[in-house]
Scaffold this active site. Structure first.
Site, PDB file in Angstrom:
ATOM      1  N   ARG A 192       3.114   8.427  -5.235  1.00 37.57           N
ATOM      2  CA  ARG A 192       2.884   7.023  -5.594  1.00 37.57           C
ATOM      3  C   ARG A 192       4.061   6.487  -6.395  1.00 37.57           C
ATOM      4  O   ARG A 192       4.466   5.332  -6.228  1.00 37.57           O
ATOM      5  CB  ARG A 192       1.581   6.902  -6.383  1.00 37.57           C
ATOM      6  CG  ARG A 192       0.335   7.125  -5.533  1.00 37.57           C
ATOM      7  CD  ARG A 192      -0.908   7.400  -6.376  1.00 37.57           C
ATOM      8  NE  ARG A 192      -1.212   6.318  -7.285  1.00 37.57           N
ATOM      9  CZ  ARG A 192      -2.122   6.389  -8.257  1.00 37.57           C
ATOM     10  NH1 ARG A 192      -2.808   7.532  -8.430  1.00 37.57           N
ATOM     11  NH2 ARG A 192      -2.349   5.361  -9.041  1.00 37.57           N
ATOM     12  N   CYS A 268       0.504   4.748 -16.181  1.00 34.29           N
ATOM     13  CA  CYS A 268      -0.130   5.434 -15.048  1.00 34.29           C
ATOM     14  C   CYS A 268      -0.573   4.371 -14.057  1.00 34.29           C
ATOM     15  O   CYS A 268       0.113   3.378 -13.859  1.00 34.29           O
ATOM     16  CB  CYS A 268      -1.281   6.317 -15.513  1.00 34.29           C
ATOM     17  SG  CYS A 268      -2.605   5.429 -16.358  1.00 34.29           S
TER      18      CYS A 268
END
Length: 309
Positions: A192, A268
């Site tokens: 990601r 995050c």
């Protein structure tokens, strides 16, 4: 608050001893949170099985509103104080937090308490799975009613949170002034971060904030298997956490971070597992560390954001 800081991590045996001692007031909180695409329901699982006398802390509920509709953003002082009072917590209470993963969302809850000056707070390293695996008692009946308390309006450490504007400004630093910028650590999985894997939130671009570093939160954790075959996590020893940090940013920068010469921001997907990196750095004695509350979801939702892949 003038109360002494509690250990950041406690084992199930230590928690069991603390609750039996009958000394200072103790409040045990289940702060389990699941990803939006998970079929599991944290509140229902809490009602089904929990550590005795624990209460459920809903991190999406004890939160401030967001113009982008983001979940579990840091609450304001009033919201935090009201939640503590409702949960029977006073400023002198030793708050002990756990989750059903082992280590996942509990560090974010601990980050919240510590940011509001409630240093008498800890997490159970290994959470509910380790608690059960080590033979500690569990409760399956309806949770007992609590006597609400008064929790005075706390002070908030403004340095604990970074805004979008601060992150953008930091990402535009002049390379010659690099030492004055903050190091941004991204806790998402590498795919990601690189933009090769999709985000779990539909329609959200993957990639990363310019000049940030990939440090997947699981690299701070050790995996275990319970007697009945279920996996859970605990924190690695500080020496292993340091190795993971050095692998992400290099030994020289890791040394500067630990010595307080460079400050750090953890990020995050939505501000949850950034708490794992925050707590791991705390275990290394790092003092200059904040958290980007909106994290990648808030950053990537803004059309003007610069995304690197």
């Amino acid at each position: 608050m003038s109360f002494a800081a509690a250990p950041l991590l406690l084992s199930p045996a230590q928690v069991n001893e603390i609750t039996k001692s009958g000394g200072q007031p103790v409040s045990i909180l289940d702060s389990t949170w699941f990803m939006p695409n998970s079929p599991r329901n944290a509140k229902l699982e809490f009602l089904d099985k929990r550590i005795p006398k624990s209460q459920f802390l809903d991190l999406d509920e004890v939160a401030s509103s967001s113009e982008l509709g983001l979940k579990h953003m840091m609450p304001d002082r009033q919201t935090f104080a009201h939640a503590c009072g409702r949960l029977g917590i006073s400023p002198s209470t030793h708050v002990i937090i756990y989750d059903a993963h082992g280590v996942f969302s509990a560090p974010r809850a601990l980050f919240m308490f510590r940011s509001f000056g409630h240093k008498n707070s800890s997490i159970i390293d290994g959470g509910l799975p380790r608690w059960i695996d080590e033979g500690m008692p569990v409760e399956t009946s309806s949770p007992a009613d609590l006597q609400p308390t008064e929790y005075s309006l706390p002070e908030f450490d403004e340095k604990s949170i970074r805004s979008y504007d601060e992150i953008v400004s930091n990402s535009q630093f002049d390379p010659a002034a690099e030492a004055k910028s903050e190091i941004v650590l991204d806790a998402r999985p590498k795919g990601r971060f690189n933009g090769s894997d999709p985000e779990p939130r539909a329609g959200l671009s993957s990639g990363h904030i310019p000049h940030s570093f990939s440090l997947t939160f699981s690299l701070f954790l050790d995996k275990h298997t319970t007697k009945d075959g279920k996996e859970y996590t605990t924190f690695l020893p500080p020496s292993e956490i340091r190795k993971a940090l050095e692998s992400a940013v290099g030994p020289a920068e890791a040394h500067k971070i630990i010595q307080g010469e460079r400050s750090v921001v953890t990020s995050c997907g939505s501000g949850m597992t950034a708490g794992v990196l925050w707590l791991g750095l705390q275990l290394l004695g790092v003092k200059k560390v904040g958290l980007y509350d909106e994290s990648w979801t808030g950053y990537a939702m803004r059309p003007s954001s610069v995304i690197q892949k």
